[in-house]
Structures are given as C-alpha cells and as structure tokens.
Design a protein around this motif. Structure first.
Motif, PDB file in Angstrom:
ATOM      1  N   ALA A 265      42.257  42.164  16.039  1.00  0.00           N
ATOM      2  CA  ALA A 265      40.879  41.975  16.493  1.00  0.00           C
ATOM      3  C   ALA A 265      40.132  41.042  15.552  1.00  0.00           C
ATOM      4  CB  ALA A 265      40.179  43.329  16.580  1.00  0.00           C
ATOM      5  N   GLU A 266      40.458  41.105  14.271  1.00  0.00           N
ATOM      6  CA  GLU A 266      39.791  40.246  13.287  1.00  0.00           C
ATOM      7  C   GLU A 266      40.080  38.765  13.571  1.00  0.00           C
ATOM      8  OE1 GLU A 266      39.721  39.472   8.445  1.00  0.00           O
ATOM      9  OE2 GLU A 266      41.028  41.004   9.308  1.00  0.00           O
ATOM     10  N   THR A 267      41.346  38.454  13.874  1.00  0.00           N
ATOM     11  CA  THR A 267      41.688  37.066  14.179  1.00  0.00           C
ATOM     12  C   THR A 267      41.012  36.621  15.471  1.00  0.00           C
ATOM     13  OG1 THR A 267      43.851  37.353  13.118  1.00  0.00           O
ATOM     14  CG2 THR A 267      43.576  35.445  14.548  1.00  0.00           C
ATOM     15  N   GLN A 268      40.970  37.489  16.472  1.00  0.00           N
ATOM     16  CA  GLN A 268      40.331  37.130  17.740  1.00  0.00           C
ATOM     17  C   GLN A 268      38.842  36.844  17.537  1.00  0.00           C
ATOM     18  OE1 GLN A 268      41.645  40.492  20.199  1.00  0.00           O
ATOM     19  NE2 GLN A 268      42.867  39.059  21.394  1.00  0.00           N
ATOM     20  N   ARG A 269      38.192  37.612  16.668  1.00  0.00           N
ATOM     21  CA  ARG A 269      36.767  37.351  16.376  1.00  0.00           C
ATOM     22  C   ARG A 269      36.600  36.005  15.669  1.00  0.00           C
ATOM     23  NH1 ARG A 269      36.772  43.004  15.262  1.00  0.00           N
ATOM     24  NH2 ARG A 269      37.120  42.598  13.024  1.00  0.00           N
ATOM     25  N   ALA A 270      37.515  35.712  14.750  1.00  0.00           N
ATOM     26  CA  ALA A 270      37.435  34.439  14.030  1.00  0.00           C
ATOM     27  C   ALA A 270      37.624  33.257  14.979  1.00  0.00           C
ATOM     28  CB  ALA A 270      38.495  34.407  12.920  1.00  0.00           C
ATOM     29  N   VAL A 271      38.554  33.388  15.917  1.00  0.00           N
ATOM     30  CA  VAL A 271      38.794  32.306  16.884  1.00  0.00           C
ATOM     31  C   VAL A 271      37.602  32.158  17.826  1.00  0.00           C
ATOM     32  CG1 VAL A 271      40.254  31.544  18.796  1.00  0.00           C
ATOM     33  CG2 VAL A 271      41.299  32.486  16.730  1.00  0.00           C
ATOM     34  N   ALA A 272      37.018  33.259  18.226  1.00  0.00           N
ATOM     35  CA  ALA A 272      35.838  33.201  19.093  1.00  0.00           C
ATOM     36  C   ALA A 272      34.692  32.472  18.388  1.00  0.00           C
ATOM     37  CB  ALA A 272      35.404  34.610  19.495  1.00  0.00           C
ATOM     38  N   ASP A 273      34.554  32.706  17.088  1.00  0.00           N
ATOM     39  CA  ASP A 273      33.527  32.010  16.315  1.00  0.00           C
ATOM     40  C   ASP A 273      33.817  30.513  16.245  1.00  0.00           C
ATOM     41  OD1 ASP A 273      31.132  32.244  14.539  1.00  0.00           O
ATOM     42  OD2 ASP A 273      32.525  31.405  13.071  1.00  0.00           O
ATOM     43  N   LEU A 274      35.090  30.162  16.093  1.00  0.00           N
ATOM     44  CA  LEU A 274      35.468  28.750  16.091  1.00  0.00           C
ATOM     45  C   LEU A 274      35.126  28.109  17.439  1.00  0.00           C
ATOM     46  CD1 LEU A 274      38.968  28.871  14.305  1.00  0.00           C
ATOM     47  CD2 LEU A 274      36.805  28.049  13.353  1.00  0.00           C
ATOM     48  N   GLN A 275      35.385  28.822  18.530  1.00  0.00           N
ATOM     49  CA  GLN A 275      35.065  28.299  19.863  1.00  0.00           C
ATOM     50  C   GLN A 275      33.573  28.010  20.014  1.00  0.00           C
ATOM     51  OE1 GLN A 275      37.415  31.399  22.311  1.00  0.00           O
ATOM     52  NE2 GLN A 275      37.308  29.598  23.626  1.00  0.00           N
ATOM     53  N   ARG A 276      32.749  28.917  19.497  1.00  0.00           N
ATOM     54  CA  ARG A 276      31.300  28.756  19.639  1.00  0.00           C
ATOM     55  C   ARG A 276      30.783  27.524  18.887  1.00  0.00           C
ATOM     56  NH1 ARG A 276      31.441  34.439  19.255  1.00  0.00           N
ATOM     57  NH2 ARG A 276      31.108  34.343  16.993  1.00  0.00           N
ATOM     58  N   HIS A 277      31.440  27.181  17.792  1.00  0.00           N
ATOM     59  CA  HIS A 277      30.926  26.115  16.936  1.00  0.00           C
ATOM     60  C   HIS A 277      31.720  24.806  17.053  1.00  0.00           C
ATOM     61  CE1 HIS A 277      29.217  29.746  15.024  1.00  0.00           C
ATOM     62  NE2 HIS A 277      28.217  28.946  14.695  1.00  0.00           N
ATOM     63  N   ALA A 278      32.776  24.799  17.825  1.00  0.00           N
ATOM     64  CA  ALA A 278      33.644  23.619  17.881  1.00  0.00           C
ATOM     65  C   ALA A 278      32.945  22.439  18.550  1.00  0.00           C
ATOM     66  CB  ALA A 278      34.931  23.942  18.622  1.00  0.00           C
ATOM     67  N   LEU A 279      33.084  21.271  17.945  1.00  0.00           N
ATOM     68  CA  LEU A 279      32.560  20.054  18.553  1.00  0.00           C
ATOM     69  C   LEU A 279      33.326  19.745  19.837  1.00  0.00           C
ATOM     70  CD1 LEU A 279      30.387  17.914  17.861  1.00  0.00           C
ATOM     71  CD2 LEU A 279      32.215  16.530  16.835  1.00  0.00           C
ATOM     72  N   ASP A 280      34.638  20.000  19.809  1.00  0.00           N
ATOM     73  CA  ASP A 280      35.479  19.854  21.003  1.00  0.00           C
ATOM     74  C   ASP A 280      36.028  21.235  21.350  1.00  0.00           C
ATOM     75  OD1 ASP A 280      37.258  19.261  22.994  1.00  0.00           O
ATOM     76  OD2 ASP A 280      38.440  17.811  21.847  1.00  0.00           O
ATOM     77  N   PRO A 281      35.515  21.881  22.398  1.00  0.00           N
ATOM     78  CA  PRO A 281      35.917  23.266  22.690  1.00  0.00           C
ATOM     79  C   PRO A 281      37.300  23.404  23.328  1.00  0.00           C
ATOM     80  CG  PRO A 281      34.372  22.489  24.340  1.00  0.00           C
ATOM     81  CD  PRO A 281      34.459  21.401  23.304  1.00  0.00           C
ATOM     82  N   VAL A 282      37.852  22.320  23.886  1.00  0.00           N
ATOM     83  CA  VAL A 282      39.116  22.436  24.613  1.00  0.00           C
ATOM     84  C   VAL A 282      40.255  22.917  23.709  1.00  0.00           C
ATOM     85  CG1 VAL A 282      40.868  21.183  25.922  1.00  0.00           C
ATOM     86  CG2 VAL A 282      38.436  20.759  26.366  1.00  0.00           C
ATOM     87  N   PRO A 283      40.502  22.290  22.545  1.00  0.00           N
ATOM     88  CA  PRO A 283      41.589  22.787  21.692  1.00  0.00           C
ATOM     89  C   PRO A 283      41.395  24.237  21.255  1.00  0.00           C
ATOM     90  CG  PRO A 283      40.904  20.592  20.996  1.00  0.00           C
ATOM     91  CD  PRO A 283      39.896  21.080  21.985  1.00  0.00           C
ATOM     92  N   MET A 284      40.122  24.633  21.054  1.00  0.00           N
ATOM     93  CA  MET A 284      39.865  26.002  20.623  1.00  0.00           C
ATOM     94  C   MET A 284      40.154  27.008  21.732  1.00  0.00           C
ATOM     95  SD  MET A 284      39.274  25.965  17.521  1.00  0.00           S
ATOM     96  CE  MET A 284      38.843  24.772  16.253  1.00  0.00           C
ATOM     97  N   ARG A 285      39.951  26.596  22.980  1.00  0.00           N
ATOM     98  CA  ARG A 285      40.324  27.487  24.089  1.00  0.00           C
ATOM     99  C   ARG A 285      41.837  27.699  24.101  1.00  0.00           C
ATOM    100  NH1 ARG A 285      36.188  24.793  27.263  1.00  0.00           N
ATOM    101  NH2 ARG A 285      37.740  23.437  28.247  1.00  0.00           N
ATOM    102  N   ARG A 286      42.584  26.640  23.776  1.00  0.00           N
ATOM    103  CA  ARG A 286      44.036  26.777  23.696  1.00  0.00           C
ATOM    104  C   ARG A 286      44.425  27.728  22.564  1.00  0.00           C
ATOM    105  NH1 ARG A 286      44.675  20.275  23.682  1.00  0.00           N
ATOM    106  NH2 ARG A 286      44.387  19.878  25.913  1.00  0.00           N
TER     107      ARG A 286
END
Length: 422
Positions: A265-286
């Motif tokens: 769950a900790e990693t999933q929260r970290a990735v979700a935070d990256l998605q929210r702040h990413a300049l390009d969201p497509v790679p973060m969705r992957r």
C-alpha cells in the motif's frame, strides 16, 4: 567427505546437482528430464504448497494470485533475509523460503538417484558481497543454516570457480595455465589454475558482486523504465519550478530480488502521488498499472529476453511491454545494449586483472580462458577477457552445469580444492 555426497550448485538464476559415480560426475534430472532447475519459487496467495522451478514461472505466467520470487541468493547475508513478512497467508522469512526450496531440491535429487543424501558439498562464490567480510561470512552462515534446516546433516563449501576448474578442459600446452571466468546471475568469479600430472592446482581466485541480474538491471533502467516515468519531471506541491522524478521505485523494479517487496500500500500511495504531480501523466499511469497489477516480474522477463536477443545480434530485438499497455515496446540494439552495460566493463576488467595479480601470473602466461555461467554468454564478457588476455584461446565449458560437475569431482577422496574446500 564420504559417500554419498550430493554436489549442489545453488545459483542465483539456476540450480544444478550432481553425484560422483565411477569417478565421473553424473548430473541428476531435477526438472523433468532437465539437469537445471530455475532458482525461483511461487507462493500461492491462498496458501497451499510452494512451487519451485518451472512450475513457479508457469504459475506467474498463468496469472495465479500469489508471490513469485527469484534471485533469493543475492539476499543472503542481509537483514532482509531474516525479516518476517506475510506471504501466502503465513509469516515467513526469506530464510524459510530458501530452506523450503533446498528441501524440495533434496527430495528431487534423492528420487532421481534412488538414495538418501545426508551430506552436501555446495558451491559458493568467492565473495557473496564485495569488500564486506562480515556480510560475506554471514551469507555463508545463512546458507549453511538453510541446508541444515532442509535436512542435510553435514554441509561443506567449495568456491565455484575452483570447482569449475576441475571440470574444465586442460590448457592446450602441457603445464599451461587456465583462467576460469564464471559469470553467474549474481556474482562474477575467477580462478587461475594449472593442470598437470598431479591434477588441478589453483593458483589464485577472486570474485565480485556483479552478474546477470545486474546486466538486466542496467538494461531495464536504460530502456524500459523511461517508459514508466524515469527521467521525467514533477510539479512542486508548493511554489514554482519542477523536480526530477525520484529513482528509488525504478531501481527496485529493475532488481529481481526486490520486485516482490514493491507490492505494498505504501508503494501504491507513492505512485499515486507521482501521478498527481507528473508533468507527463501517461508514463506514470503505466507505472501504476505495473505496481497495481503486480507486473514487475513479467516486465523483468521481457527485459531479460530483450537483452539476450540484442546480445545475439537479432534484428528487431526489443522489450515487449504489451502486458503494461497494448503495443508498447522499446527497441534494444547492440549499440544501446553496449551503452547500457558500459559501466560494467571497468569492474569486470579490474577483477580479471586482480585475479592474475593474486595468482602472480602475467596475462601473457594464460594459455586458455574458460567461460562458465549463463551470463558469460554476454558479448562484453568475452571482449573483456580477450582484452586482458589477448594471447589466450577462449573456450566455453558447460556454461550451466560446469560448477556442479566440478563439485561432484571434488567429492572424490584427495580431490581437494585447497582453501576453497572447507
């Protein structure tokens, strides 16, 4: 050691076992009719028997719910090896899992040989951990404890490159010198040896923590991880300007032994935070898909296949990332492969030269270089060996089983491997 003795090459990626019969090594079929077993396990999420070898990979490919693990040998001698975690409805340590793997291996070997084995001669790298004597000693102690817990009564170790020397072809000149270059999944090991009337004499050995899993890691970081957001930028939560995407998740996702520990769950929260702040969201969705759907090992296998294809010079080699997104892939050319692996050349060359120094041998004195281990098939290994010993002939032993053959030969009375047998 007295018979019966089981010789085990417990590798980072593959394992092989052998016995000495009539003065010759006999590899035991431990994976159907095959002599090598993938060093991998699968623990079903709902409980039930742990699967090992090809059955573990089959469960992963079939999409069964559970935990797949590979490269467990690389965790020996670390605190992580003894850290209890909830896996497959049970709290287990990696030590428990390695013990269960070795117990299964023992059972298969006994069934193939038709006899019981209470004694084992196990290979070990020259160094489990480079320049870390305490961790190195802890790693051997960890492995010894696992063998004992798996049902063996007596455990001895021999250095893997020295065992390989026993099973290697003799140098072409009588009394000539040979150099073993054993590149496995987790370590690179080297021995200088002389073959004469009194058998094989080891003149010097050396090793470093560098192997095929490190090659996979480098290829993944250079090729696959950028499509998941590595190298991208993040918007700041407060203020202006951009920040680089942190590398930690990508480093673990490119490391075989660490992949299972990302599914939290900790990693999933970290990735979700990256998605929210990413300049390009497509790679973060992957990236979120890889973590959420537990696709790390599927991706690692794709990277490994791409590495092998590019190393073989196949046109159109690449990493198929279709499990992440339909049609997603990245090419791996011989040039991009060489660039990704360039940082590995210096430590490999340095280790080769250090081995010759310890053996008090000049490069020109080496008659034959013998390549051993699955990762010795990488082109950079042969090129570095040729660069250090340009006058030597390059030979390939049985890359996946030479160590097991040599360990079996080492169980013969008087075979001894000097300091390597203890």
């Amino acid at each position: 050691m007295t018979d019966p003795v089981l010789a085990i090459d417990f590798g980072t990626s593959n394992t092989a076992v052998a016995v000495l019969e009539g003065g010759r090594p006999r590899l035991l079929p431990i994976e159907g009719g095959a002599a090598t077993l993938p060093t991998a396990v699968f623990l079903p999420a709902g409980g039930g028997a742990m699967r090992i070898g090809a059955a573990a990979a089959e469960a992963l490919i079939a999409g069964e719910d559970g935990r797949y693990m590979r490269a467990l040998k690389s965790v020996l001698g670390t605190a992580l090896f003894h850290e209890p975690r909830l896996i497959g409805r049970q709290r287990r340590t990696l030590a428990d899992i390695v013990t269960a793997f070795l117990a299964g291996l023992k059972s298969r070997a006994e069934a193939a040989a038709g006899r019981r084995f209470d004694r084992v001669l196990s290979g070990r790298p020259v160094h489990f951990h480079t320049a870390a004597p305490d961790r190195d000693a802890a790693a051997e102690a960890d492995l010894r404890a696992c063998y004992l817990a798996a049902g063996f009564a007596q455990v001895e170790f021999a250095l893997e490159p020295e065992a390989a020397a026993l099973a290697s072809p003799a140098p072409r000149r009588p009394g000539g010198l040979g150099l073993i270059v054993d590149i496995g999944g987790g370590t690179s090991d080297f021995s200088v040896f002389r073959t004469g009337g009194d058998g094989v004499r080891i003149l010097g050995s050396h090793g470093i923590r560098l192997g095929g899993t490190d090659f996979d890691h480098a290829v993944s970081m250079a090729h696959a991880m950028p499509l998941l957001g590595l190298g991208g930028q993040l918007r700041r939560s407060l203020g202006d300007g951009l920040l680089p995407v942190p590398q930690a998740i990508y480093v673990d996702l490119s490391t075989w032994a660490m992949i299972p520990f990302l599914y939290t769950a900790e990693t999933q929260r970290a990735v979700a935070d990256l998605q929210r702040h990413a300049l390009d969201p497509v790679p973060m969705r992957r990236l979120a898909r890889v973590i959420g759907d537990h696709l790390g090992h599927d991706l690692a296998f794709a990277v490994e296949r791409g590495k092998i294809a590019a190393n073989s010079g196949l046109r159109g080699a690449g990493i198929d990332m279709g499990m992440v997104e339909p049609g997603l892939s990245v090419p791996v050319t011989p040039g991009s492969l060489n660039a990704a692996l360039q940082p590995q050349r210096a430590p490999l060359e340095g280790a080769l030269r250090e081995t010759l120094f310890r053996a008090a041998v000049a490069p020109a004195e080496i008659d034959t270089v013998v390549l051993v281990g699955g990762s010795s098939l990488m082109a950079l290994v042969e090129s570095e060996a040729r660069a250090v010993c340009p006058q030597a002939r390059i030979e390939r032993s049985e890359v996946f089983t030479a160590v097991a053959d040599g360990l079996a030969l080492a169980t013969a009375p008087g075979a001894g491997l000097g300091a390597g047998l203890r």
